[in-house]
Design an enzyme around this catalytic site. Structure first.
Site, PDB file in Angstrom:
ATOM      1  N   PHE A 173       0.833  -1.198   0.000  1.00 41.64           N
ATOM      2  CA  PHE A 173       0.000   0.000   0.000  1.00 41.64           C
ATOM      3  C   PHE A 173       0.876   1.260   0.000  1.00 41.64           C
ATOM      4  O   PHE A 173       1.808   1.383   0.777  1.00 41.64           O
ATOM      5  CB  PHE A 173      -0.876  -0.054   1.251  1.00 41.64           C
ATOM      6  N   SER A 209       4.082  -6.415   2.944  1.00 37.33           N
ATOM      7  CA  SER A 209       2.729  -6.027   3.327  1.00 37.33           C
ATOM      8  C   SER A 209       1.697  -6.622   2.357  1.00 37.33           C
ATOM      9  O   SER A 209       1.583  -7.845   2.260  1.00 37.33           O
ATOM     10  CB  SER A 209       2.626  -4.502   3.404  1.00 37.33           C
ATOM     11  N   LEU A 210       0.967  -5.809   1.613  1.00 36.83           N
ATOM     12  CA  LEU A 210       0.046  -6.361   0.606  1.00 36.83           C
ATOM     13  C   LEU A 210       0.791  -7.203  -0.420  1.00 36.83           C
ATOM     14  O   LEU A 210       0.236  -8.175  -0.959  1.00 36.83           O
ATOM     15  CB  LEU A 210      -0.705  -5.229  -0.106  1.00 36.83           C
ATOM     16  N   ASP A 250       6.297  -8.780   6.865  1.00 38.32           N
ATOM     17  CA  ASP A 250       5.151  -8.286   7.616  1.00 38.32           C
ATOM     18  C   ASP A 250       3.897  -8.233   6.737  1.00 38.32           C
ATOM     19  O   ASP A 250       3.373  -7.147   6.429  1.00 38.32           O
ATOM     20  CB  ASP A 250       5.418  -6.917   8.237  1.00 38.32           C
ATOM     21  N   HIS A 303       6.103  -1.698  11.219  1.00 40.93           N
ATOM     22  CA  HIS A 303       5.731  -2.405   9.984  1.00 40.93           C
ATOM     23  C   HIS A 303       6.928  -2.515   9.039  1.00 40.93           C
ATOM     24  O   HIS A 303       7.178  -3.585   8.457  1.00 40.93           O
ATOM     25  CB  HIS A 303       4.588  -1.639   9.325  1.00 40.93           C
TER      26      HIS A 303
END
Length: 451
Positions: A78, A154-155, A178, A248
């Site tokens: 993101f 992430s995504l 993560d 993150h």
């Protein structure tokens, strides 16, 4: 989710840099994030032949890509402001340093740039489809699925999982840094990253209480500092933008540390972070036992061990320092006391070498219980690894502010290194530790027959 929206609003202040001469990661403005962006995936290739200037490639144009070498895809997540990931260049160069490979940045900033997280999340399967079409052409040209490696942030971790599913788990490897939690926590395996998405899936969880995914998602799942608050990251909103993204992003920086020769982070397979902190899960670091898994790029060295043990999923824990390269060094502090009554408290140990270098470990996560003639083994974590220790200091504390001061009568203290078990163990006998008073002494070599 509240923390996520605070994060988005603070990111409004970030501005992107002007375009560069060579093809580079798409740079968009916050205005683009507000109005939204349609999906457009750009693939940029870096090799040792073109380390500093990317080649834009697609299903018909492959540039310098060598089909016989490993191809590593980096998939970001993101992007609420449209700015490029600050870690991307270091990751590309670090990968090329450790191996002669193809590194492909999967730039889906047009699609990931939006202030509405759900909109970016909804595009993840479409990005996976684009990657599938490209990898299909690599296979036609002679590439092997064994040599396909996807690093998803992430995504991007779930995008990697979607790609892996389309190849029935035959991709060589997926690393999830993560993996995103919001909208994915609690979802079934087909809707997220899963251990069966590649021949080997390793995951680093660094923000499980906010932006990251809590539960295991790989063959081995690493939980630095328990996966929660990371050392050196702000603890309150007063830390500004860093408060929202530091934990993150730490997964990426921990992975980067594994690409540097001066830092190999060892992790310890364990059922819980508490058991790790209490020294119950460090058998893999003992000579004649199996080796411990390494975090990051070399985590796949543990793949064969998992197969031999028929263990599909493993959780591993470790602690880190506050600053790069984040390595810490584990020692056991074995203490036998001879107090008549039980004592409960914590120990702070400080090491100093002849050059004056000092490193300290506070073993205070929970009170230790000291009983007469009973050995207590405390796991100490130091930011420096001192080869030759000249002096040791110990401080005993019960944590009481207004209560009486206690003594801890130590029959024997022993210091032993887990990272270097071949080093001589250091001992000291007959110490009396006055509460909250530092006791400094010179250690002596422990008898060789002593366990």
């Amino acid at each position: 989710m509240l923390r996520l929206y605070f994060f988005i609003s603070l990111m409004c202040l970030v501005k992107s840099d002007p375009d560069e001469t060579c093809p580079s990661f798409t740079r968009l403005s916050f205005h683009s994030a507000v109005v939204g962006t349609g999906l457009n995936v750009k693939l940029m290739l870096y090799t040792r032949k073109n380390r500093t200037c990317a080649q834009v490639i697609n299903s018909t144009v492959f540039g310098n890509l060598n089909m016989t070498k490993k191809t590593t895809f980096i998939v970001h997540g993101f992007r609420p402001t449209g700015s490029p990931p600050v870690w991307m260049e270091d990751l590309v160069q670090g990968l090329l340093d450790v191996e002669d490979m193809n590194v492909v940045i999967v730039d889906w900033n047009r699609g990931a740039t939006t202030v509405i997280y759900n909109h970016a999340s909804s595009k993840t399967r479409k990005v996976a489809n684009v990657l599938k079409e490209f990898i299909d052409q690599l296979l036609v040209k002679g590439a092997s699925l064994d040599n396909i490696y996807i690093i998803g942030v992430s995504l991007g971790a779930h995008i990697a999982g979607f790609v892996g599913k389309m190849y029935n788990g035959q991709l060589g490897r997926i690393t999830g840094l993560d993996p995103a939690g919001p909208l994915f926590n609690g979802r079934p395996p087909e809707d997220r990253l899963d251990p069966g998405d590649a021949q080997f899936v390793d995951v680093i969880h660094s923000d499980i209480d906010a932006l990251g995914y809590r539960e295991p998602l790989g063959n081995i799942d690493f939980y630095p500092n328990g996966g929660l608050d990371q050392p050196g990251c702000p603890k309150t909103i007063l830390g500004g933008l860093k408060y929202f993204k530091c934990d993150h992003q730490r997964s990426v920086y921990l992975y980067l540390s594994s690409l540097r020769e001066n830092c190999s982070i060892t992790a310890y397979p364990c059922d819980s972070y508490r058991d790790y902190r209490n020294g119950k899960c460090v058998n893999c670091g003992i000579p004649q036992k199996e080796s411990c898994p390494l975090l990051g790029y070399y985590a796949d060295n543990w793949k064969e061990y998992l197969k031999q043990k028929n263990t599909p999923m493993t959780k591993a824990f470790f602690d880190t320092a506050e600053e790069k390269p984040y390595c810490i060094y584990h020692y056991f502090v074995d203490i036998i006391t001879w107090n008549k009554n039980i004592r409960r408290g914590s120990i702070t140990i400080k090491l100093k070498d002849k050059a004056g270098n000092i490193t300290e470990s506070k073993i205070n996560h929970e009170p230790a219980i000291f009983q007469k003639y009973h050995q207590v083994s405390l796991l100490a974590r130091f930011n420096q690894d001192l080869d030759k220790v000249a002096t040791i200091s110990l401080v005993f504390s019960t944590g009481s502010v207004i209560g009486p001061k206690y003594k801890l009568r130590v029959l024997r203290m022993k210091l032993r290194s887990l990272a270097h078990p071949e080093r001589p163990q250091l001992c000291r006998y007959d110490l009396v530790l006055m509460e909250n008073i530092e006791n400094v002494f010179q250690p002596i070599l422990c008898p060789k027959l002593q366990m």
